[in-house]
Design a protein around this motif. Structure first.
Motif, short mmCIF file in Angstrom:
data_model
loop_
_atom_site.label_atom_id
_atom_site.label_comp_id
_atom_site.label_asym_id
_atom_site.label_seq_id
_atom_site.Cartn_x
_atom_site.Cartn_y
_atom_site.Cartn_z
N UNK A 170 0.86 -1.17 0.00
CA UNK A 170 0.00 0.00 0.00
C UNK A 170 0.90 1.23 0.00
N UNK A 171 0.68 2.12 -0.96
CA UNK A 171 1.43 3.36 -1.05
C UNK A 171 0.53 4.51 -0.62
N UNK A 172 1.10 5.46 0.08
CA UNK A 172 0.38 6.68 0.39
C UNK A 172 1.22 7.87 -0.07
N UNK A 173 0.55 8.87 -0.61
CA UNK A 173 1.24 10.02 -1.18
C UNK A 173 0.69 11.31 -0.61
N UNK A 174 1.50 12.38 -0.72
CA UNK A 174 1.06 13.71 -0.33
C UNK A 174 0.94 14.60 -1.55
N UNK A 175 1.68 15.70 -1.53
CA UNK A 175 1.55 16.67 -2.62
C UNK A 175 2.69 16.63 -3.62
N UNK A 176 3.62 15.67 -3.49
CA UNK A 176 4.82 15.69 -4.32
C UNK A 176 4.88 14.57 -5.36
N UNK A 177 3.85 13.78 -5.48
CA UNK A 177 3.98 12.59 -6.33
C UNK A 177 2.74 12.36 -7.18
N UNK A 178 2.31 13.45 -7.88
CA UNK A 178 1.15 13.38 -8.77
C UNK A 178 -0.11 13.00 -8.00
N UNK A 179 -1.00 12.27 -8.63
CA UNK A 179 -2.30 11.87 -8.05
C UNK A 179 -3.17 13.06 -7.67
N UNK A 180 -2.86 14.22 -8.19
CA UNK A 180 -3.64 15.41 -7.86
C UNK A 180 -3.35 16.00 -6.51
N UNK A 181 -2.32 15.49 -5.84
CA UNK A 181 -2.00 15.97 -4.50
C UNK A 181 -1.68 17.46 -4.45
N UNK A 182 -1.10 18.00 -5.52
CA UNK A 182 -0.78 19.43 -5.53
C UNK A 182 -2.04 20.28 -5.49
N UNK A 183 -3.12 19.80 -6.10
CA UNK A 183 -4.39 20.52 -6.06
C UNK A 183 -4.99 20.44 -4.66
N UNK A 206 5.18 6.88 0.79
CA UNK A 206 5.59 5.94 1.82
C UNK A 206 4.85 4.63 1.60
N UNK A 207 5.54 3.53 1.77
CA UNK A 207 4.93 2.21 1.70
C UNK A 207 4.51 1.84 3.12
N UNK A 208 3.23 1.48 3.28
CA UNK A 208 2.72 1.18 4.62
C UNK A 208 2.12 -0.23 4.64
N UNK A 209 1.99 -0.76 5.82
CA UNK A 209 1.38 -2.08 5.98
C UNK A 209 -0.13 -1.95 6.07
N UNK A 210 -0.81 -3.04 5.85
CA UNK A 210 -2.26 -3.06 6.00
C UNK A 210 -2.65 -2.66 7.42
N UNK A 211 -1.89 -3.15 8.39
CA UNK A 211 -2.19 -2.86 9.80
C UNK A 211 -2.05 -1.37 10.12
N UNK A 212 -1.14 -0.69 9.41
CA UNK A 212 -0.92 0.73 9.66
C UNK A 212 -1.90 1.62 8.91
N UNK A 213 -2.65 1.05 8.00
CA UNK A 213 -3.52 1.84 7.12
C UNK A 213 -4.46 2.78 7.86
N UNK A 214 -5.10 2.38 8.97
CA UNK A 214 -6.01 3.31 9.64
C UNK A 214 -5.36 4.62 10.06
N UNK A 215 -4.06 4.61 10.35
CA UNK A 215 -3.37 5.84 10.74
C UNK A 215 -3.23 6.81 9.57
#
Length: 326
Positions: free
Chosen positions: A211-224, A249-258
């Motif tokens: 599972x990948x999570x992104x902010x504003x620096x890696x496309x996916x419309x995060x800059x908007x 960041x690559x996260x685990x399934x268990x960490x996903x709720x955070x």
């Protein structure tokens, strides 16, 4: 990992996307606004117009044509198409962007079977300008034609667009396009902030058993979402990937709720079985999932950050949040 370290992930993603058949011939270049026009000498004669100019790149100064007409790009495409310039060869990764459908007729997908086949194809096209994201290929490309290396993540989306447009003499057109986009983003900013309120928005993307999570620096419309609208992400994302410089960041399934916000943008890498997330109790119990505040996005398209993609993402976001207005 910093945004500058993200090129390898882009390369992996490119290899996972099938090549489609955008093929034909020819391309068009822009008219250069700088360095053109003859200058009268002392005898009243007109000197020949300059045919080349020097540009500053992320790997030193490079002399390029004032009016490039046969362009190759191994990554950047939407930036060119947004100012009505078609390269003759482009990355199959970029050509597969659904937001560019109908715009790529006449562009040949680069043969990426091997480095040798790519170079052979490029050389056969006799380009007068090559634009690349791959620093390791600069010397090889430069032996064929003037090559501009653009480091991924070194510029904002708008700076990147204007830089590429300037290479083909279309900076003025790009600025007009960017201004209109910025006005459209600003016009709904207060509305979007009012809908979201003090709730959070997160981007979660499923890859094979990751599972990948992104902010504003890696496309996916995060800059908007984060930079232009000022929406907030869950604390781990906000700190590292919006306020900080981490790309993802690559996260685990268990960490996903955070990392799961009150609104979730949820993408799945093309061809990936996402059941390990979608069928899990952890996913089902997330408030955003329970209350239907999940935007399923087309992952192949959302991996890009060109102006055409951003324009489409903007409308998708507006429609999504308006659907959840109270």
């Amino acid at each position: 990992m910093t945004r500058r370290g993200a090129v390898s992930l882009l390369a992996v993603a490119a290899l996972s996307i099938p090549i489609t058949g955008c093929s034909s011939n020819g391309g068009s270049g822009g008219q250069q606004s700088e360095g053109e026009g003859g200058a009268a000498n002392a005898g009243g004669e007109t000197e020949a117009a300059a045919t080349t100019r020097t540009v500053t790149t992320d790997k030193g100064d490079v002399e390029i044509p004032v009016n490039p007409t046969t362009i190759v790009s191994d990554y950047y495409l939407g930036e060119l198409l947004a100012v009505n310039v078609k390269p003759v060869i482009a990355s199959p990764y970029a050509l597969n962007n659904p937001f560019l459908a109908g715009m790529c007729d006449g562009i040949e997908p680069m043969n990426v079977t091997s480095a040798e086949t790519s170079l052979e194809m490029i050389a056969a096209a006799h380009p007068d300008l090559i634009i690349t994201i791959t620093e390791a290929d600069v010397d090889k490309y430069s032996a064929i034609a003037p090559t501009v290396f653009i480091q991924d993540g070194a510029r904002t989306d708008e700076e990147l667009f204007l830089y590429i447009a300037d290479l083909v003499g279309r900076k003025e057109e790009a600025q007009t396009y960017a201004n209109e986009f910025n006005d459209n983003v600003a016009a709904v900013r207060d509305e979007m902030r009012g809908i979201v309120g003090d709730r959070t928005v997160s981007i979660l993307e499923v890859w094979p058993q990751e599972i990948y999570t992104m902010g504003s620096h890696f496309a996916r419309g995060g800059s908007i979402l984060y930079d232009m609208w000022g929406l907030k992400a869950p604390e781990p994302i906000q700190t590292a990937m919006v306020d900080g410089d981490e790309a993802y960041e690559v996260i685990s399934l268990e960490a996903m709720p955070q990392y799961a916000g009150d609104f979730i943008l949820h993408g799945v890498l093309d061809g990936t079985d996402s059941a390990f997330v979608d069928d899990s109790t952890l996913w089902a119990n997330l408030p955003a999932v329970k209350e239907g505040r999940v935007l399923q996005y087309e992952q192949v398209a959302f991996m890009h950050r060109d102006p055409i993609t951003l324009k489409n993402q903007l409308q998708i976001f507006i429609d999504f949040f308006r659907a959840h207005a109270e």
